[in-house]
Design an enzyme around this catalytic site. Structure first.
Site, PDB file in Angstrom:
ATOM      1  NE  ARG A  45     -10.158  19.615 -20.422  1.00  0.00           N
ATOM      2  CZ  ARG A  45     -10.706  18.217 -19.745  1.00  0.00           C
ATOM      3  NH1 ARG A  45     -11.669  17.606 -19.559  1.00  0.00           N
ATOM      4  NH2 ARG A  45      -9.493  17.342 -19.242  1.00  0.00           N
ATOM      5  CG  ASN A  81      -9.401   6.932 -21.254  1.00  0.00           C
ATOM      6  OD1 ASN A  81     -10.405   7.983 -21.377  1.00  0.00           O
ATOM      7  ND2 ASN A  81      -9.762   6.330 -19.451  1.00  0.00           N
ATOM      8  CE  LYS A  82      -8.513  12.269 -16.586  1.00  0.00           C
ATOM      9  NZ  LYS A  82      -8.779  14.162 -16.469  1.00  0.00           N
ATOM     10  CG  ASP A  99     -10.930  12.087 -23.261  1.00  0.00           C
ATOM     11  OD1 ASP A  99      -9.829  10.988 -22.055  1.00  0.00           O
ATOM     12  OD2 ASP A  99     -10.844  12.403 -22.920  1.00  0.00           O
ATOM     13  CB  ALA A 117     -14.402  12.681 -25.016  1.00  0.00           C
TER      14      ALA A 117
HETATM   15  O1  MRU Z   1     -10.261  15.127 -17.569  1.00  0.00           O
HETATM   16  P1  MRU Z   1     -11.362  14.038 -18.049  1.00  0.00           P
HETATM   17  O2  MRU Z   1     -12.630  14.252 -16.831  1.00  0.00           O
HETATM   18  O3  MRU Z   1     -12.265  14.891 -19.010  1.00  0.00           O
HETATM   19  O4  MRU Z   1     -11.257  12.591 -18.529  1.00  0.00           O
HETATM   20  C1  MRU Z   1     -12.158  12.069 -18.547  1.00  0.00           C
HETATM   21  C2  MRU Z   1     -11.727  10.429 -19.301  1.00  0.00           C
HETATM   22  O5  MRU Z   1     -10.833  10.840 -19.728  1.00  0.00           O
HETATM   23  C3  MRU Z   1     -12.911   9.615 -19.459  1.00  0.00           C
HETATM   24  O6  MRU Z   1     -12.428   8.989 -19.881  1.00  0.00           O
HETATM   25  C4  MRU Z   1     -13.116  10.023 -21.394  1.00  0.00           C
HETATM   26  O7  MRU Z   1     -12.852  11.461 -22.115  1.00  0.00           O
HETATM   27  C5  MRU Z   1     -13.920   8.643 -21.179  1.00  0.00           C
HETATM   28  S1  MRU Z   1     -15.316   9.725 -21.838  1.00  0.00           S
HETATM   29  C6  MRU Z   1     -16.520   8.683 -21.866  1.00  0.00           C
END
Ligand code: MRU
Length: 353
Positions: A96, A256-257, A246, A53
């Site tokens: 995104r 989050n992911k 995120d 993020a």
């Molecule tokens: O799809 P991504 O790799 O961008 O997903 C990232 C995540 O889910 C991270 O855990 C999140 O962005 C936190 S980053 C400090």
């Protein structure tokens, strides 16, 4: 294994271009991707060459400085240049949908641009002002991650084992990290911390990126399939779960992911604290709850193949949500640059949103 100085430059401005560590190539290869125009940067964000993020926000901020430079080089007049800037901002916003840091950074750059334009400055001065704003977004992110790391490390006893998911490290931010920032800060405080890193299907950010970052910093890390996390928790091998986020809604629901929510459920089942580490730019007071967060749905081919090799029968489809939402009642606390924020979140989050 390739390595870098620490904290490392995930995004930088060089030769009038936006330069990114190409995260699709790690851990095999440490290489930089040059984005010479905004469409190239949009592709890099969509393909996850730059991801996480806060890092997406920083990259997009530099993207708008790039937009202005190119429009000036093309000789567009003032009005056309401003329209190009706004169009490019919309293109970056469309890459995104879930991480709020992207929109936060674009909004901040838009306000900086309006201010610079309003002052009747020449092109070079506007360009310098936009670059300074992008640099400030990056520097502030680094400072916030360091501060939240210092606050969060107090939660960890010496020799703790932390389970994390995806990559919320330097690669996902301006070089230090949120969830991993807590680990790095604990190490700086003299503690020995071990990490279990979920591999994070389908794109393996945990296995490829988190394991690489921690290993290059000399932190003991073990990769496990997501399906093994419940067993590690049940066996009492995990002292705390720490993830990034995120977008955090006003009520404390946190996106989050994909795979974070089941981890929170399992942590709750086994009485292990579940912490979400995030800077102010990830909190979204304008989004009331988790159901209001748009979840990015990605190409099913990411699930249907592993390293390009088909793993699903040709005729079978796949569902590929990139994120999930952890309800606030499963979150023990938020680790922020303003300190540790505990329930009730409607009250404690007021220091940020
Ligand atoms: O799809 P991504 O790799 O961008 O997903 C990232 C995540 O889910 C991270 O855990 C999140 O962005 C936190 S980053 C400090």
């Amino acid at each position: 294994m390739p390595s870098l100085p620490f904290p490392f430059p995930v995004v930088r401005w060089e030769d009038e271009q936006v330069i990114l560590i190409d995260q699709t190539l790690l851990p095999e290869k440490l290489a930089w991707r040059r984005c010479g125009d905004v469409p190239a940067l949009c592709r890099a964000i969509r393909e996850l060459a730059v991801r996480g993020a806060p890092a997406i926000g920083v990259a997009a901020a530099y993207g708008l400085a790039l937009s202005w430079r190119l429009a000036a080089a093309e000789g567009l007049d003032g009005q056309a240049r401003r329209e190009r800037f706004r169009d490019d901002s919309r293109s970056l916003a469309a890459t995104r949908p879930t991480a709020v840091n992207l929109f936060w950074a674009l909004d901040r750059m838009g306000k900086a641009a309006e201010d610079l334009w309003g002052r009747g400055l020449d092109d070079a001065a506007v360009q310098a002002g936009l670059l300074a704003e992008a640099g400030a977004i990056m520097d502030e992110d680094l400072a916030m991650c360091r501060a939240l790391g210092r606050a969060g490390q107090e939660l960890l006893p010496d020799f703790a084992t932390v389970l994390t998911h995806c990559n919320a490290g330097g690669l996902a931010t301006s070089g230090y990290g949120t969830a991993l920032g807590v680990i790095f800060a604990a190490k700086e405080a003299g503690k020995t911390i071990r990490v279990f890193a979920d591999e994070t299907r389908p794109l393996l950010q945990g296995a490829r990126l988190t394991a690489w970052e921690l290993a290059t910093q000399g932190i003991e890390v073990t990769v496990l399939c997501e399906g093994a996390a419940a067993s590690a928790l049940r066996a009492g091998r995990i002292d705390a779960v720490i993830t990034g986020a995120d977008r955090i809604a006003a009520n404390g629901d946190a996106a989050n992911k994909i795979g974070t929510y089941p981890l929170a459920v399992m942590a709750d089942r086994h009485g292990v604290p579940f912490y979400v580490a995030a800077p102010a730019s990830t909190f979204d007071g304008a989004t009331p709850g988790g159901d209001d967060i748009e979840i990015e749905i990605r190409d099913p081919e990411e699930v249907r193949r592993l390293a390009g090799v088909p793993t699903v029968p040709e005729s079978v489809g796949a569902w590929n949500p990139a994120f999930d939402v952890t309800p606030n009642d499963l979150i023990t606390a938020f680790i922020t640059e303003k300190g540790i924020l505990r329930p009730p979140f409607q009250e404690s989050l007021r220091v940020i949103i």
